[in-house]
Design an enzyme around this catalytic site. Structure first.
Site, short mmCIF file in Angstrom:
data_model
loop_
_atom_site.label_atom_id
_atom_site.label_comp_id
_atom_site.label_asym_id
_atom_site.label_seq_id
_atom_site.Cartn_x
_atom_site.Cartn_y
_atom_site.Cartn_z
CD GLU A 1 2.78 4.29 -3.37
OE1 GLU A 1 1.64 4.71 -3.43
OE2 GLU A 1 3.44 3.71 -2.22
CB CYS B 1 -0.07 2.79 -0.36
SG CYS B 1 1.30 1.54 -0.43
#
Ligand code: NDP
Length: 517
Positions: free
Chosen positions: A256, A290
């Site tokens: 990720e 993010c």
């Protein structure tokens, strides 16, 4: 004594298991707001990481043997413990990561909700089931189930130090794995707190969730320590290193890796709502998200109104460490340099800059950055191409939503994104064609709060999914079983089959499939 008090007296940090290991010294975690010491933690070396993984392996067998009900009861106890101590953990998140207490509460709330979902849906998603055996094996029963890897290594980030790693940890545990978690060097106390909470809530399975602390070397050692899978959240360059290290042992990885998420504001959008969402999506958590919004593409029909509304909203924002602050300091001091470099590059390329009204001279320290909006930055500028991870937002005028989508999709990353339009059909169409793992229509980041929805990206944002049924399956291996129910007179998979069997089979295939053109 609260877990936080225990952490204050560290190096018994996680108050238990990790300290039995060999270490190569200690390191300090400090508050990004004040520089005050939060805790002192061991630097676990490769040997210590291997020992921890070994202990987790033993524990994982007992954990798997508990079955879905036994694990579900214990995961519920953990969830209850976290919910009862929510404020204590939020205080620690505020101190060690810097974000406002209220944002920490929101983050932990989401993590608890995911934990509840993972525990409740593990059996249905992963448990044994019969599947159709099909024409060629009609005399067999076919079974499918999803079995745990054993031990999952989790390397976590500092920006959402509870929510993000718990996305891997909760789903791994619910799937029947033990977990060894290496928190970021910037947030080790939070990682140690989560493991200490596990030991307190689930005393008969303490080694099922353990923490090791240290720097990159400690994380790198996890790959070589015999974990069944490694879940990594962080930057793309480190993700590549992690994947290369895991390739040595063919250890599968989930990556990720962040993004450069865009929002598309279409002609018919609710401009006020879009501006509110863009400002929150870009500036909350100091932009260290993010799935934060870093770019907006607004059509020429709404651009001026949108910029005016964003300007009005940004002017009210103020970074700080108090309860009324909009967002906190940069957790990683070095990140301020990245943000300034991007803003300078955009300005040098002719971008117009809008800053909030708050006077930077009054900010508590240089770790606090003013909210900054960049207008019409050239598309090849670093501020558009690279993740900034700060309280900045670029707004670019486009002809229409198609041009917005085209520019959105030029990014090498593709994590999340947002679309604002009043048309349901148009919104869904744009969302589907957005090159990203997740898209919210008429809001930002909402997909992260829906436990049933998988979370993860495409391209340089990595691969693999946490959350939802896909997130549970991510931490398992599919196991396929067949059982012959009755023997057929002709067994095609035998040297004893008659010579005519293959011709007969070819005729059957011609009848069943041959008619399709
Ligand atoms: P890194 O990618 O360097 O670190 C992420 C995690 O990996 C940390 O726990 C780190 O440990 C660990 N690590 C570092 N090197 C290795 C290695 N060789 N093997 C295994 N693990 C390792 O990110 P940073 O924290 O330095 O942040 C830098 C940038 O990354 C940010 O500016 C942002 O752009 C991006 N980022 C994105 C995140 C996201 O949510 N997608 C989260 C965090 C960062 P340690 O901290 O001890 O070095």
């Amino acid at each position: 004594m609260s877990l936080v008090d225990q952490l204050d007296t560290v190096t018994d940090a996680s108050a238990g298991t990790v300290d039995r290991h060999a270490t190569t010294g200690t390191f300090e975690s400090t508050s990004p707001a004040s520089g005050a010491l939060v805790g002192i933690f061991p630097v676990h070396d490769a040997e210590a990481v291997r020992e921890t993984v070994e202990r987790a392996r033993g524990a994982s067998e007992r954990w798997a043997a508990l079955g879905f009900d036994g694990r579900g009861k214990r995961l519920a106890a953990y969830r209850g413990y976290l919910a009862r101590r929510l404020n204590e953990l939020a205080d620690l998140v505020h101190r060690e990561n810097g974000k406002p207490h209220a944002d920490a509460i929101l983050e932990i709330t989401l993590a608890i909700d995911h934990l509840a979902w993972a525990g409740a849906h593990a059996r249905k998603t992963l448990g044994p089931r019969r599947v159709r055996a099909g024409m060629l094996a009609a005399n067999h029963a076919a079974y499918l189930e999803y079995q745990p890897f054993g031990v999952i290594g989790v390397i976590g980030p500092w920006n959402y130090p509870v929510y993000t790693p718990m996305g891997s940890i909760s789903y791994s545990l619910a799937a029947g794995n033990a977990v060894v978690f290496k928190p970021s060097e910037h947030t080790p106390a939070i990682g140690a707190w989560l493991a200490a909470a596990w030991r307190a809530a689930v005393p008969d399975a303490v080694d099922v969730f353990q923490v090791v602390t240290g720097f990159g070397d400690t994380g790198a050692a996890l790959c070589g320590a015999g974990v069944g899978k490694l879940a990594f959240t962080g930057s793309a360059p480190t993700g590549r290193k992690v994947m290369a290290a895991c390739a040595e042992t063919l250890t599968p990885v989930l990556l990720e890796l962040g993004g450069k998420d865009a929002m598309i504001v279409d002609d018919d959008a609710d401009v006020v709502a879009a501006a509110d969402a863009a400002v929150w999506g870009a500036m909350s958590n100091g932009g260290q998200t993010c799935i934060g919004i870093e770019r907006v593409y607004a059509t020429s029909a709404v651009y001026d109104r949108f910029v005016a509304e964003v300007t009005a909203q940004v002017q009210k924002l103020r970074p700080g460490s108090d309860d009324e602050a909009s967002y906190g300091p940069m957790t990683m001091a070095s990140q301020t340099g990245v943000v300034r470099r991007h803003v300078d590059a955009a300005t040098a390329a002719g971008a117009r800059v809008i800053r909030g009204d708050a006077d930077p001279g009054l900010f508590p320290s240089e770790n606090y950055l003013a909210p900054t909006v960049l207008l019409d930055v050239p598309e090849d500028n670093v501020a558009i191409r690279e993740e900034t991870f700060g309280p900045t937002l670029s707004i670019t005028k486009v002809r229409d939503a198609e041009e917005a989508l085209e520019l959105t999709n030029t990014s090498a990353t593709g994590l999340g994104g947002a679309v604002f339009t009043r048309s349901k059909a148009r919104g869904l169409d744009l969302a589907r064609r957005m090159r990203s793992g997740m898209t919210s229509i008429n809001s930002v980041i909402t997909f992260a709060s829906v436990p049933a929805l998988p979370f993860g990206g495409v391209g340089d944002s990595g691969f693999g999914r946490i959350h939802g049924e896909d997130g549970l399956k991510e931490f398992t291996r599919a196991k396929s079983i067949t059982r012959q129910r009755v023997a057929l007179p002709v067994n095609l998979m035998s040297f004893g089959r008659p010579a005519t069997a293959a011709d007969a089979l070819a005729r059957v295939m011609g009848m069943v499939h041959g008619r399709h053109r």
